[in-house]
Design a protein around this motif. Structure first.
Motif, PDB file in Angstrom:
ATOM      1  N   PRO A 143      -2.623   9.265   5.576  1.00 17.54           N
ATOM      2  CA  PRO A 143      -2.513  10.594   6.191  1.00 17.54           C
ATOM      3  C   PRO A 143      -1.246  11.331   5.740  1.00 17.54           C
ATOM      4  O   PRO A 143      -1.273  12.554   5.574  1.00 17.54           O
ATOM      5  CB  PRO A 143      -2.471  10.288   7.690  1.00 17.54           C
ATOM      6  CG  PRO A 143      -3.200   8.991   7.830  1.00 17.54           C
ATOM      7  CD  PRO A 143      -2.885   8.218   6.570  1.00 17.54           C
ATOM      8  N   GLU A 144      -0.158  10.584   5.504  1.00 17.66           N
ATOM      9  CA  GLU A 144       1.076  11.224   5.011  1.00 17.66           C
ATOM     10  C   GLU A 144       0.816  11.860   3.643  1.00 17.66           C
ATOM     11  O   GLU A 144       1.099  13.039   3.423  1.00 17.66           O
ATOM     12  CB  GLU A 144       2.204  10.189   4.858  1.00 17.66           C
ATOM     13  CG  GLU A 144       2.716   9.586   6.150  1.00 17.66           C
ATOM     14  CD  GLU A 144       1.969   8.326   6.557  1.00 17.66           C
ATOM     15  OE1 GLU A 144       0.859   8.072   6.008  1.00 17.66           O
ATOM     16  OE2 GLU A 144       2.470   7.582   7.421  1.00 17.66           O
ATOM     17  N   SER A 145       0.274  11.059   2.719  1.00 21.45           N
ATOM     18  CA  SER A 145       0.040  11.534   1.352  1.00 21.45           C
ATOM     19  C   SER A 145      -0.912  12.729   1.329  1.00 21.45           C
ATOM     20  O   SER A 145      -0.863  13.550   0.406  1.00 21.45           O
ATOM     21  CB  SER A 145      -0.573  10.419   0.505  1.00 21.45           C
ATOM     22  OG  SER A 145       0.054   9.191   0.748  1.00 21.45           O
TER      23      SER A 145
ATOM     24  N   GLY B  48       0.775  -1.239   0.000  1.00 20.53           N
ATOM     25  CA  GLY B  48       0.000   0.000   0.000  1.00 20.53           C
ATOM     26  C   GLY B  48       0.804   1.285   0.000  1.00 20.53           C
ATOM     27  O   GLY B  48       0.235   2.356   0.208  1.00 20.53           O
ATOM     28  N   SER B  49       2.117   1.226  -0.215  1.00 19.12           N
ATOM     29  CA  SER B  49       2.899   2.460  -0.282  1.00 19.12           C
ATOM     30  C   SER B  49       4.108   2.288  -1.201  1.00 19.12           C
ATOM     31  O   SER B  49       4.416   1.178  -1.658  1.00 19.12           O
ATOM     32  CB  SER B  49       3.396   2.871   1.100  1.00 19.12           C
ATOM     33  OG  SER B  49       4.551   2.118   1.448  1.00 19.12           O
ATOM     34  N   HIS B  50       4.810   3.423  -1.408  1.00 21.29           N
ATOM     35  CA  HIS B  50       6.000   3.443  -2.264  1.00 21.29           C
ATOM     36  C   HIS B  50       7.186   2.718  -1.632  1.00 21.29           C
ATOM     37  O   HIS B  50       8.172   2.437  -2.303  1.00 21.29           O
ATOM     38  CB  HIS B  50       6.407   4.891  -2.530  1.00 21.29           C
ATOM     39  CG  HIS B  50       6.947   5.584  -1.304  1.00 21.29           C
ATOM     40  ND1 HIS B  50       6.130   5.986  -0.261  1.00 21.29           N
ATOM     41  CD2 HIS B  50       8.210   5.904  -0.937  1.00 21.29           C
ATOM     42  CE1 HIS B  50       6.886   6.530   0.682  1.00 21.29           C
ATOM     43  NE2 HIS B  50       8.141   6.510   0.306  1.00 21.29           N
TER      44      HIS B  50
ATOM     45  N   CYS C  38       4.616  14.650  -0.268  1.00 23.66           N
ATOM     46  CA  CYS C  38       4.726  14.843   1.172  1.00 23.66           C
ATOM     47  C   CYS C  38       6.165  14.521   1.584  1.00 23.66           C
ATOM     48  O   CYS C  38       6.912  13.875   0.848  1.00 23.66           O
ATOM     49  CB  CYS C  38       3.734  13.978   1.934  1.00 23.66           C
ATOM     50  SG  CYS C  38       4.041  12.210   1.825  1.00 23.66           S
ATOM     51  N   PHE C  39       6.528  14.996   2.773  1.00 21.77           N
ATOM     52  CA  PHE C  39       7.925  14.874   3.180  1.00 21.77           C
ATOM     53  C   PHE C  39       8.071  14.355   4.602  1.00 21.77           C
ATOM     54  O   PHE C  39       7.662  15.004   5.563  1.00 21.77           O
ATOM     55  CB  PHE C  39       8.609  16.238   3.052  1.00 21.77           C
ATOM     56  CG  PHE C  39      10.098  16.120   3.017  1.00 21.77           C
ATOM     57  CD1 PHE C  39      10.779  16.104   1.815  1.00 21.77           C
ATOM     58  CD2 PHE C  39      10.822  15.986   4.187  1.00 21.77           C
ATOM     59  CE1 PHE C  39      12.156  15.963   1.776  1.00 21.77           C
ATOM     60  CE2 PHE C  39      12.196  15.841   4.158  1.00 21.77           C
ATOM     61  CZ  PHE C  39      12.868  15.834   2.956  1.00 21.77           C
ATOM     62  N   GLY C  40       8.658  13.156   4.725  1.00 20.60           N
ATOM     63  CA  GLY C  40       8.983  12.614   6.046  1.00 20.60           C
ATOM     64  C   GLY C  40      10.495  12.657   6.179  1.00 20.60           C
ATOM     65  O   GLY C  40      11.071  13.530   6.806  1.00 20.60           O
TER      66      GLY C  40
HETATM   67  C1  PLP Z   1       6.847   6.462   4.969  1.00 22.22           C
HETATM   68  C2  PLP Z   1       5.838   7.151   4.194  1.00 22.22           C
HETATM   69  C3  PLP Z   1       5.973   8.521   3.873  1.00 22.22           C
HETATM   70  C4  PLP Z   1       7.099   9.376   4.356  1.00 22.22           C
HETATM   71  O1  PLP Z   1       8.380   8.985   4.034  1.00 22.22           O
HETATM   72  P1  PLP Z   1       9.257   9.681   2.931  1.00 22.22           P
HETATM   73  O2  PLP Z   1      10.569   9.002   3.050  1.00 22.22           O
HETATM   74  O3  PLP Z   1       9.339  11.135   3.230  1.00 22.22           O
HETATM   75  O4  PLP Z   1       8.611   9.418   1.620  1.00 22.22           O
HETATM   76  C5  PLP Z   1       5.001   9.094   3.097  1.00 22.22           C
HETATM   77  N1  PLP Z   1       3.930   8.412   2.669  1.00 22.22           N
HETATM   78  C6  PLP Z   1       3.759   7.115   2.968  1.00 22.22           C
HETATM   79  C7  PLP Z   1       2.546   6.406   2.469  1.00 22.22           C
HETATM   80  C8  PLP Z   1       4.712   6.441   3.725  1.00 22.22           C
HETATM   81  O5  PLP Z   1       4.553   5.141   3.996  1.00 22.22           O
END
Ligand code: PLP
Length: 453
Positions: free
Chosen positions: A384-386, A110-112, A263-265
């Motif tokens: 929620p991150e996206s 479900g994610s990148h 988005c930026f983590g």
């Molecule tokens: C981990 C995660 C992020 C944040 O991480 P980045 O390294 O900044 O990309 C953003 N979106 C999703 C769905 C994640 O799992």
């Protein structure tokens, strides 16, 4: 909902990752050894990471780095991912802007995150490593690495931030389903964990602490390597498949983005979608704008300082030149899940310092409002991150409407939110609030950083 998809075939999965550092005029400052203050060499990283990852980390010369066949073979499970023209969202916003999103939520987890998990697990396997370890916050990285580790026959131990371990049991179950061992962090299994538990008995954990525990386990266990899901250059490199595919798909759509948003983590999905497009800005061919969308509660790019800092709480990692809120920064308990990290990677930090990318910070309630609009107009419930990227996109699209100017916006949908419905529940019951870090808190956290820059 009348969205239009642009689909590539399996043979279009990129053959090589794009290494933006090769094209940067101002290279990022080097990682340095905290003891000697000497720049690190790849060999210095070998005890911690696979050799291949260590070399990629410090590679400043090769623009293209071949993707191993075994990795491309795994990518075929869900890649290439769709690029979608978000007509539904455009119509709702009544904007002249053209909005596209790259849908990374279609991966099995479900994610990148799987883009890099597979590559890193493969290199470990190839080099004869048997055990790997990592940390996870909200659990997406741990889930991705669990699948990759199982595929390549590696044993995986995941340190999961305690509060998420308790509040997000489903991601823990996903990791267990794929066969990983999951340990709540801080734990009694490491020196770093024991120290923080005894100093602060009710500590709910942070990514910085979980990283310290995983690094310690890797350094003290034979044939065990540490694997990281964001921040570092080699992780950003692996994620460039996102932008490389998107570039082909934008060509199919007959336009190129004026603005690219993610988005930026720690920067992995932002780097992944941006760097391939950034190469035309670095060469002077196009003037694209890049926007990193971070939470107002963890604003390292918009409000942090540019300085050398550790990647973890205990100070086990090399010193990294980064925009940072200080490695002891402990963000408020917000629902931005994977965006609660104190720093940004060295490449992103240099690009920001040189004005090649921009950042915005977004309050929590605005992200859930954007998520709800997106779900209702495009059908996908975003992570929620996206939703931070979606909120930034909506701001840009509204501005285009006010200015009466068309523009092309591309954002990365880094993941879906189907395992994050507790956060949505809280939003709909008015149980979430905005939280902004005070300047005093930031100043207090960064004041002890050694002034190397
Ligand atoms: C981990 C995660 C992020 C944040 O991480 P980045 O390294 O900044 O990309 C953003 N979106 C999703 C769905 C994640 O799992």
């Amino acid at each position: 909902m009348q969205s239009k998809k642009f689909i590539l075939s399996e043979k279009d999965i990129p053959q090589a990752w794009y290494n933006v550092v090769a094209d940067m005029k101002n290279k990022p400052r080097p990682l340095i050894n905290p003891g000697t203050k000497e720049p690190l060499k790849a060999e210095d990283l070998y005890p911690l990471f696979s050799k291949a990852a260590s070399q990629q980390e410090l590679n400043t010369t090769d623009r293209w780095i071949e993707i191993p066949d075994e990795v491309r073979e795994m990518y075929r499970i869900w890649r290439p991912t769709p690029l979608v023209r978000a007509y539904g969202l455009e119509k709702y916003l009544d904007t002249p802007a053209h909005i596209y999103f790259k849908n990374e939520s279609v991966s099995p987890v479900g994610s990148h995150k799987l883009n890099s998990a597979i590559a890193q697990a493969f290199y470990c396997k190839q080099e004869g490593v048997t055990n790997i370890t990592t940390e996870t916050g909200a659990g997406q990285w741990g889930a991705a690495l669990s699948l990759a580790a199982k595929h390549f026959g590696l044993e995986l131990a995941v340190y999961m931030v305690k509060i998420s371990y308790e509040q997000k049991p489903y991601r823990r179950s996903i990791m267990q389903t794929y066969g990983a061992e999951v340990i709540a962090s801080p734990s009694m299994s490491t020196k770093a964990g024991r120290k923080i538990i005894t100093d602060h008995p009710n500590y709910q954990g942070s990514l910085g602490t979980a990283i310290s525990e995983a690094v310690e386990l890797a350094m003290s266990t034979p044939n065990c390597k540490y694997v990281l899901g964001s921040v570092l250059n080699h992780v950003a490199l692996h994620q460039t498949v996102i932008g490389l595919e998107a570039e082909r798909q934008m060509e199919m759509a007959g336009e190129m983005p004026d603005t690219v948003i993610a988005c930026f983590g720690g920067g992995s999905n932002f780097s992944g979608i941006s760097f391939p497009f950034l190469r035309y800005k670095l060469s002077g061919e196009r003037d694209t704008r890049f926007i990193a969308a971070e939470p107002a509660s963890c604003p390292k790019l918009t409000r942090g300082v540019f300085q050398y800092d550790f990647g973890d709480e205990a100070g086990y990692t090399p010193l990294i030149p980064m925009y940072t809120l200080g490695h002891n920064f402990s963000p408020a308990n917000i629902h931005a899940g994977g965006l609660r990290y104190h720093g940004a990677g060295s490449v992103i930090s240099q690009l920001k310092h040189d004005g090649l990318i921009d950042a915005v910070d977004i309050p929590q309630l605005e992200t859930f409002e954007a998520a709800t609009i997106f779900a209702r107009t495009e059908g996908i419930i975003p992570a929620p991150e996206s939703s931070h990227a979606i909120a930034a996109t909506i701001r840009e699209a509204k501005q285009a409407r006010e200015e009466g100017k068309s523009k092309v916006i591309l954002f990365n949908l880094s993941g879906h939110g189907l395992i994050d419905m507790t956060a949505y529940d809280r939003y709909y019951s008015n149980d979430l609030a905005n939280y902004e870090v005070s300047q005093e808190e930031i100043d207090n956290n960064v004041k002890n950083l050694e002034k190397i820059i």
